[in-house]
Design a protein around this motif. Structure first.
Motif, PDB file in Angstrom:
ATOM      1  N   GLN A 143       1.000  -1.215  -0.435  1.00 50.32           N
ATOM      2  CA  GLN A 143       0.525  -0.299   0.187  1.00 50.32           C
ATOM      3  C   GLN A 143       0.998   1.435  -0.445  1.00 50.32           C
ATOM      4  N   VAL A 144       0.574   2.941  -0.752  1.00 51.53           N
ATOM      5  CA  VAL A 144       1.148   3.323  -0.804  1.00 51.53           C
ATOM      6  C   VAL A 144      -0.383   4.340  -0.018  1.00 51.53           C
ATOM      7  N   GLN A 145       0.381   5.339   0.664  1.00 50.27           N
ATOM      8  CA  GLN A 145      -0.441   7.182   1.152  1.00 50.27           C
ATOM      9  C   GLN A 145      -0.175   8.158   0.341  1.00 50.27           C
ATOM     10  N   LEU A 146      -0.468   8.990  -0.569  1.00 47.77           N
ATOM     11  CA  LEU A 146      -0.097   9.938  -0.834  1.00 47.77           C
ATOM     12  C   LEU A 146      -0.334  11.107   0.103  1.00 47.77           C
ATOM     13  N   ALA A 147       0.535  11.612   0.044  1.00 51.33           N
ATOM     14  CA  ALA A 147      -0.040  13.064   0.501  1.00 51.33           C
ATOM     15  C   ALA A 147       0.083  14.085  -0.200  1.00 51.33           C
ATOM     16  N   GLN A 148      -0.654  15.366  -0.010  1.00 55.00           N
ATOM     17  CA  GLN A 148      -0.548  16.710  -0.785  1.00 55.00           C
ATOM     18  C   GLN A 148      -0.417  17.319  -0.158  1.00 55.00           C
ATOM     19  N   SER A 149       0.128  18.594  -0.368  1.00 55.32           N
ATOM     20  CA  SER A 149       0.305  19.883   0.205  1.00 55.32           C
ATOM     21  C   SER A 149       0.333  20.882  -0.739  1.00 55.32           C
ATOM     22  N   GLY A 150       0.406  22.143  -0.362  1.00 59.18           N
ATOM     23  CA  GLY A 150       0.137  23.074  -1.032  1.00 59.18           C
ATOM     24  C   GLY A 150      -1.388  23.713  -1.748  1.00 59.18           C
ATOM     25  N   GLY A 151      -1.321  24.624  -3.028  1.00 60.70           N
ATOM     26  CA  GLY A 151      -2.930  24.979  -3.147  1.00 60.70           C
ATOM     27  C   GLY A 151      -2.833  26.351  -2.674  1.00 60.70           C
ATOM     28  N   GLY A 152      -4.167  26.182  -2.400  1.00 61.67           N
ATOM     29  CA  GLY A 152      -4.958  27.736  -2.097  1.00 61.67           C
ATOM     30  C   GLY A 152      -5.275  28.930  -2.613  1.00 61.67           C
ATOM     31  N   THR A 153      -5.778  29.515  -2.460  1.00 62.33           N
ATOM     32  CA  THR A 153      -6.116  30.727  -3.019  1.00 62.33           C
ATOM     33  C   THR A 153      -5.710  31.726  -3.787  1.00 62.33           C
ATOM     34  N   VAL A 154      -5.654  32.182  -4.617  1.00 54.24           N
ATOM     35  CA  VAL A 154      -4.541  33.285  -5.051  1.00 54.24           C
ATOM     36  C   VAL A 154      -5.139  33.767  -6.705  1.00 54.24           C
ATOM     37  N   HIS A 155      -5.467  34.919  -6.754  1.00 48.32           N
ATOM     38  CA  HIS A 155      -5.394  36.513  -8.311  1.00 48.32           C
ATOM     39  C   HIS A 155      -5.446  35.681  -9.684  1.00 48.32           C
ATOM     40  N   PRO A 156      -6.123  36.294 -10.463  1.00 41.87           N
ATOM     41  CA  PRO A 156      -5.909  35.513 -11.407  1.00 41.87           C
ATOM     42  C   PRO A 156      -4.288  35.672 -12.328  1.00 41.87           C
ATOM     43  N   GLY A 157      -3.231  35.209 -12.981  1.00 39.94           N
ATOM     44  CA  GLY A 157      -2.758  35.081 -12.925  1.00 39.94           C
ATOM     45  C   GLY A 157      -1.084  35.500 -12.199  1.00 39.94           C
ATOM     46  N   GLY A 158      -1.722  34.752 -11.142  1.00 44.58           N
ATOM     47  CA  GLY A 158      -0.850  34.279 -10.514  1.00 44.58           C
ATOM     48  C   GLY A 158      -0.619  32.865 -10.389  1.00 44.58           C
ATOM     49  N   SER A 159       0.768  32.678  -9.499  1.00 40.71           N
ATOM     50  CA  SER A 159       1.207  30.517  -9.150  1.00 40.71           C
ATOM     51  C   SER A 159       1.246  30.230  -8.076  1.00 40.71           C
ATOM     52  N   LEU A 160       0.703  28.950  -8.093  1.00 40.56           N
ATOM     53  CA  LEU A 160       0.764  27.804  -6.810  1.00 40.56           C
ATOM     54  C   LEU A 160       2.056  26.837  -6.978  1.00 40.56           C
ATOM     55  N   SER A 161       2.305  26.756  -6.470  1.00 42.16           N
ATOM     56  CA  SER A 161       2.237  24.679  -6.127  1.00 42.16           C
ATOM     57  C   SER A 161       1.999  23.764  -5.850  1.00 42.16           C
ATOM     58  N   LEU A 162       2.138  22.481  -6.147  1.00 41.46           N
ATOM     59  CA  LEU A 162       1.570  21.226  -5.321  1.00 41.46           C
ATOM     60  C   LEU A 162       2.303  19.672  -5.682  1.00 41.46           C
ATOM     61  N   SER A 163       2.587  19.559  -4.563  1.00 43.26           N
ATOM     62  CA  SER A 163       3.069  18.728  -4.195  1.00 43.26           C
ATOM     63  C   SER A 163       2.371  17.396  -3.703  1.00 43.26           C
ATOM     64  N   CYS A 164       2.603  15.617  -3.951  1.00 43.52           N
ATOM     65  CA  CYS A 164       2.583  15.384  -3.408  1.00 43.52           C
ATOM     66  C   CYS A 164       3.764  13.745  -3.210  1.00 43.52           C
ATOM     67  N   GLU A 165       3.744  13.492  -2.259  1.00 45.02           N
ATOM     68  CA  GLU A 165       4.860  12.785  -1.700  1.00 45.02           C
ATOM     69  C   GLU A 165       4.401  11.069  -1.230  1.00 45.02           C
ATOM     70  N   ALA A 166       4.654  10.251  -1.445  1.00 41.10           N
ATOM     71  CA  ALA A 166       4.101   8.920  -1.123  1.00 41.10           C
ATOM     72  C   ALA A 166       4.594   8.061  -0.045  1.00 41.10           C
ATOM     73  N   SER A 167       4.349   7.377   0.604  1.00 40.07           N
ATOM     74  CA  SER A 167       4.501   7.249   1.777  1.00 40.07           C
ATOM     75  C   SER A 167       5.572   6.289   2.104  1.00 40.07           C
ATOM     76  N   ARG A 168       6.193   6.051   1.208  1.00 33.97           N
ATOM     77  CA  ARG A 168       6.905   4.656   1.377  1.00 33.97           C
ATOM     78  C   ARG A 168       8.098   4.282  -0.090  1.00 33.97           C
ATOM     79  N   ASN A 169       8.872   4.547   0.110  1.00 34.16           N
ATOM     80  CA  ASN A 169       9.814   4.028  -1.216  1.00 34.16           C
ATOM     81  C   ASN A 169       8.908   3.705  -2.203  1.00 34.16           C
ATOM     82  N   ILE A 170       9.310   3.012  -3.455  1.00 35.03           N
ATOM     83  CA  ILE A 170       8.190   3.163  -4.598  1.00 35.03           C
ATOM     84  C   ILE A 170       9.785   2.547  -5.389  1.00 35.03           C
ATOM     85  N   TYR A 171      10.233   1.074  -5.332  1.00 33.98           N
ATOM     86  CA  TYR A 171      10.525   0.705  -6.153  1.00 33.98           C
ATOM     87  C   TYR A 171      10.320  -0.277  -7.951  1.00 33.98           C
ATOM     88  N   ASP A 172       8.965  -0.137  -8.072  1.00 34.05           N
ATOM     89  CA  ASP A 172       8.275  -0.611  -9.319  1.00 34.05           C
ATOM     90  C   ASP A 172       8.314   0.808 -10.485  1.00 34.05           C
TER      91      ASP A 172
END
Length: 119
Positions: A1-30
C-alpha cells in the motif's frame, strides 16, 4: 500500500502561481506512472498532466504552456507548478500514481487539494 500526501494549493488572483506537491508514504521501487487530475462540483475528474515511466509528460490543452509537472524519484514525489492561473483553473486537484509490477498495476490517489483562482 502507498499513501499519497498532497500539500500546496490555496487561493490566488488571476495570473498568479501556485504549486502542488504529492509525496508517497514509502519508497517505490517498481515502475510507476503519475498524473495530476482536477475536479469541479458536478463534473468528472479530468486529467491535467501525465508522467510516463520514461518521464515523458503530456498536458491537457487547457493547461499546456502554463502548468509544469515533474517527478523526483529519490523523494518519491511528484509536483505541479501552476502559472498564469485563470478562474477556470479553480478545482480540487488530485495526484495519482499507478505502480506497475509485471502485468499488474495498482492505483493510488492523494486526498485532494483545493485551488481557487479569484479576483
Amino acid at each position: 500500500q502507498v499513501q499519497l500526501a498532497q500539500s500546496g494549493g490555496g487561493t490566488v488572483h488571476p495570473g498568479g502561481s501556485l504549486s502542488l506537491s504529492c509525496e508517497a508514504s514509502r519508497n517505490i521501487y517498481d515502475d510507476y506512472t503519475a498524473a495530476w487530475y482536477r475536479q469541479t462540483p458536478g463534473n468528472t475528474r479530468e486529467v491535467v498532466a501525465r508522467i510516463s515511466t520514461y518521464d515523458i509528460i503530456n498536458y491537457s490543452d487547457a493547461v499546456k504552456g502554463r502548468f509544469a509537472a515533474s517527478r523526483n524519484r529519490a523523494k518519491n514525489a511528484i509536483y505541479l507548478q501552476m502559472n498564469s492561473l485563470k478562474p477556470e483553473d479553480t478545482a480540487v486537484y488530485y495526484c495519482q500514481i499507478k505502480v506497475i509490477r509485471g502485468l499488474e498495476s495498482n492505483e493510488y490517489w492523494g486526498q485532494g487539494t483545493q485551488v481557487t483562482v479569484s479576483s
